[in-house]
Design an enzyme around this catalytic site. Sequence first.
Site, PDB file in Angstrom:
ATOM      1  N   CYS A 108       0.856  -1.189   0.000  1.00  0.00           N
ATOM      2  CA  CYS A 108       0.000   0.000   0.000  1.00  0.00           C
ATOM      3  C   CYS A 108       0.896   1.244   0.000  1.00  0.00           C
ATOM      4  O   CYS A 108       1.825   1.329   0.798  1.00  0.00           O
ATOM      5  CB  CYS A 108      -0.885  -0.002   1.236  1.00  0.00           C
ATOM      6  N   HIS A 131      -8.823  -3.478  -2.931  1.00  0.00           N
ATOM      7  CA  HIS A 131      -7.906  -2.728  -2.066  1.00  0.00           C
ATOM      8  C   HIS A 131      -8.240  -1.227  -2.117  1.00  0.00           C
ATOM      9  O   HIS A 131      -8.346  -0.558  -1.081  1.00  0.00           O
ATOM     10  CB  HIS A 131      -6.453  -2.983  -2.507  1.00  0.00           C
ATOM     11  N   GLU A 132      -8.409  -0.699  -3.330  1.00  0.00           N
ATOM     12  CA  GLU A 132      -8.689   0.741  -3.464  1.00  0.00           C
ATOM     13  C   GLU A 132     -10.082   1.082  -2.946  1.00  0.00           C
ATOM     14  O   GLU A 132     -10.286   2.142  -2.348  1.00  0.00           O
ATOM     15  CB  GLU A 132      -8.537   1.186  -4.927  1.00  0.00           C
ATOM     16  N   HIS A 186     -10.090   1.775   0.589  1.00  0.00           N
ATOM     17  CA  HIS A 186      -9.612   3.118   0.951  1.00  0.00           C
ATOM     18  C   HIS A 186     -10.756   4.132   0.978  1.00  0.00           C
ATOM     19  O   HIS A 186     -10.791   4.993   1.864  1.00  0.00           O
ATOM     20  CB  HIS A 186      -8.553   3.614  -0.040  1.00  0.00           C
TER      21      HIS A 186
HETATM   22 ZN   LIG Z   1      -3.493   1.179  -0.312  1.00  0.00          ZN
END
Ligand SMILES: [Zn+2]
Length: 196
Positions: free
Chosen positions: A117, A159-160, A163
Amino acid sequence: MFMNFVQKRDMLLPIAKFGAPILRHRGIPVDLEDPGLQNLIENMWETMYHVNGCGLAAPQVNKSIRLFVVDSMPTYMQMEDAERNIVFDGDQGIKEVFINPVITSRSERIWWDEEGCLSIPGITLRISRSWSVSIRYFDDQLHERTRTFLGITARMIQHEYDHIEGKLFLDYLDAGRRLLLKNRFDRINRDDASGS
Ligand SMILES: [Zn+2]
């Protein structure tokens, strides 16, 4: 020449690092009519490529909005055929902007792989993710689309997406491993602060 250098440098955005409160905020919807939107997207690509990332979410550049970019094509290019056939499963990767995305389904099938990350540099972790996801979003032309992605591209998207939900990949670890890592981050942050 000097002017070009300055302009290029100006496009790079500072990346929020672990510990920054904005990484824990749920992003608000993007105003599709915001005149600064295309410029922000361009700067996010520039920033992401500058640090060799494959994905970047707006909260990582201190914008608490529901927007992220993913480019899985360089990862595809770098892989050997045997690995490619598994993690791309016939796909060749994507370069795509996701505005106001909603994951509408995730496969029950999961798989484990290493992730890094940009907000937590120097750490890679094995994380379990759904093998495929369907997602509805607006692309950079502001067209609404619904697509299904597989394998490593789906991993990057998940993953994004985390966020913009205020979630980090560390949240998938148990408390003991999280504490070990926290000590390591504290050390990294201390070293950064002392300039070494
Ligand atoms: Zn990340």
